[in-house]
Design an enzyme around this catalytic site. Structure first.
Site, PDB file in Angstrom:
ATOM      1  CB  SER A  79      -1.040  -0.009   1.227  1.00  0.00           C
ATOM      2  OG  SER A  79      -2.008   0.893   1.137  1.00  0.00           O
ATOM      3  CG  ASP A 204      -7.094  -3.323  -3.082  1.00  0.00           C
ATOM      4  OD1 ASP A 204      -7.720  -2.394  -2.315  1.00  0.00           O
ATOM      5  OD2 ASP A 204      -5.846  -3.292  -3.200  1.00  0.00           O
ATOM      6  CG  HIS A 232      -5.667  -2.480   0.294  1.00  0.00           C
ATOM      7  ND1 HIS A 232      -5.132  -2.320  -0.757  1.00  0.00           N
ATOM      8  CD2 HIS A 232      -4.953  -1.814   1.216  1.00  0.00           C
ATOM      9  CE1 HIS A 232      -4.308  -1.059  -0.580  1.00  0.00           C
ATOM     10  NE2 HIS A 232      -4.298  -0.991   0.822  1.00  0.00           N
TER      11      HIS A 232
END
Length: 258
Positions: A79, A204, A232
Site C-alpha cells: 500500500s 481491492d 487489500h
C-alpha cells in the site's frame, strides 16, 4: 525494527502501509526468518519510529528508510509502503536489488484515464483525523478488508497489530495521507533498473485492478500477479497464496545473493 537472523542470508525488507506498523507482518516472520535476514522497519512517525520529517515528503521518508536497510536488499512495500519503496528504489537504487509492490499503486488517487481512489475518501479521512485519530485508523482498517471472505478476521488481526504499539503521530498520519493524495510516480517507473513485481487482490477497493492494463503499458517488464479472491491485505486474508507468491519472487530475486 529488525528481526535478527544469521549473516549470509539475503536481506528482505517489508514496509507496512498507512496507519499501521511493523507488527502487521507478525504472522509472516516465522515463515521467513530461517531463509532471510528479515527487516520490518516502522515508517517514520509510525509504531516505534519517532522520526517524523517536516515536511513529510516521499523523498524525506525514503531517505530515512534507506538509512535503516543494507545495500542490495529485496524490498517489498504494501500500500503506502509500496509508494515509499518505489521512491526508495528511484533515489537509492544501491539499496534495492529487487522491488515487490503489494496492493500498491504509483498513483493512488483517481485521475483522467487512471482508476484509483475517489478524492472524497481521502478528504473524509483527513477531516476525521483531528476529531478521533484512533477511530479514523480503525475505519481505514475496515476498508482494507472489504471484499475478503474473511473480512471480520482480517480487521481483528489488523487492529491487534496497530494496538500492540503506540498509535502513529498525527503528523505522520496526515503526512501519509498527503502522500497518497499527491504521490504520482507513474512518469518515473521507466527509470527503475531493478526487477519489479506486483501482487494485487482482485477485490481491492482501494487499488482497483482496472488500472492493470495501463500499468502494464507503462512498465511492460514488470511481473504482475492477481489473487482472485483477495482484497487489500492479501498477506492476511490469503496467507497461503500470498506466501507462495512471495517465496517464488524472493527466491528468483535473491539468486546470486551471498
Amino acid at each position: 525494527m529488525a528481526v535478527q537472523s544469521q549473516r549470509g542470508k539475503p536481506s528482505l525488507v517489508l514496509l507496512h502501509g498507512w496507519g499501521l506498523n511493523h507488527a502487521v507482518w507478525q504472522h509472516l516472520i516465522p515463515l521467513l526468518a530461517d531463509d532471510y535476514q528479515l527487516l520490518t522497519p516502522d515508517l517514520p512517525g509510525f509504531g516505534l519510529n519517532q522520526q517524523c520529517p517536516t515536511p513529510y515528503t516521499l523523498s524525506a521518508v525514503a531517505a530515512l528508510v534507506a538509512n535503516d536497510i543494507p545495500p542490495q536488499s529485496l524490498v517489498l512495500g504494501w500500500s503506502l509502503g509500496g509508494l515509499i519503496a518505489t521512491q526508495l528504489a528511484l533515489e537509492h537504487p544501491e539499496k534495492v536489488k529487487a522491488l515487490a509492490l503489494v496492493a500498491s499503486s504509483p498513483c493512488f488517487l483517481a485521475k483522467a484515464g487512471w482508476p484509483g481512489m475517489d478524492e472524497r475518501v481521502l478528504s473524509q479521512f483527513a477531516g476525521a483525523l483531528s476529531k478521533d485519530l484512533a477511530l479514523t485508523v480503525e475505519r481505514f482498517l475496515a476498508i482494507q478488508a472489504l471484499g475478503s471472505e474473511t473480512a471480520r478476521q482480517d480487521i481483528k488481526a489488523l487492529k491487534q497489530a496497530v494496538l500492540s504499539l503506540p498509535l502513529p503521530s498525527s503528523e505522520a498520519l496526515a503526512g501519509g495521507l498527503q502522500l497518497l493524495a499527491d504521490g504520482d510516480l507513474r512518469p518515473r517507473l521507466t527509470e527503475l533498473q531493478m526487477p519489479l513485481a506486483y501482487c494485487f487482490g482482485r477485490l481491492d477497493s482501494l487499488v482497483p485492478v482496472a488500472m492493470l492494463d495501463t500499468l502494464s503499458q507503462i512498465c511492460p517488464a514488470a511481473e504482475v500477479t492477481l489473487l482472485p479472491k483477495a482484497s487489500h491485505a492479501p498477506f492476511i486474508s490469503h496467507q497461503a497464496e500470498f506466501m507462495q507468491w512471495l517465496r517464488q519472487w524472493a527466491a528468483q530475486a535473491s539468486s546470486g545473493c551471498s
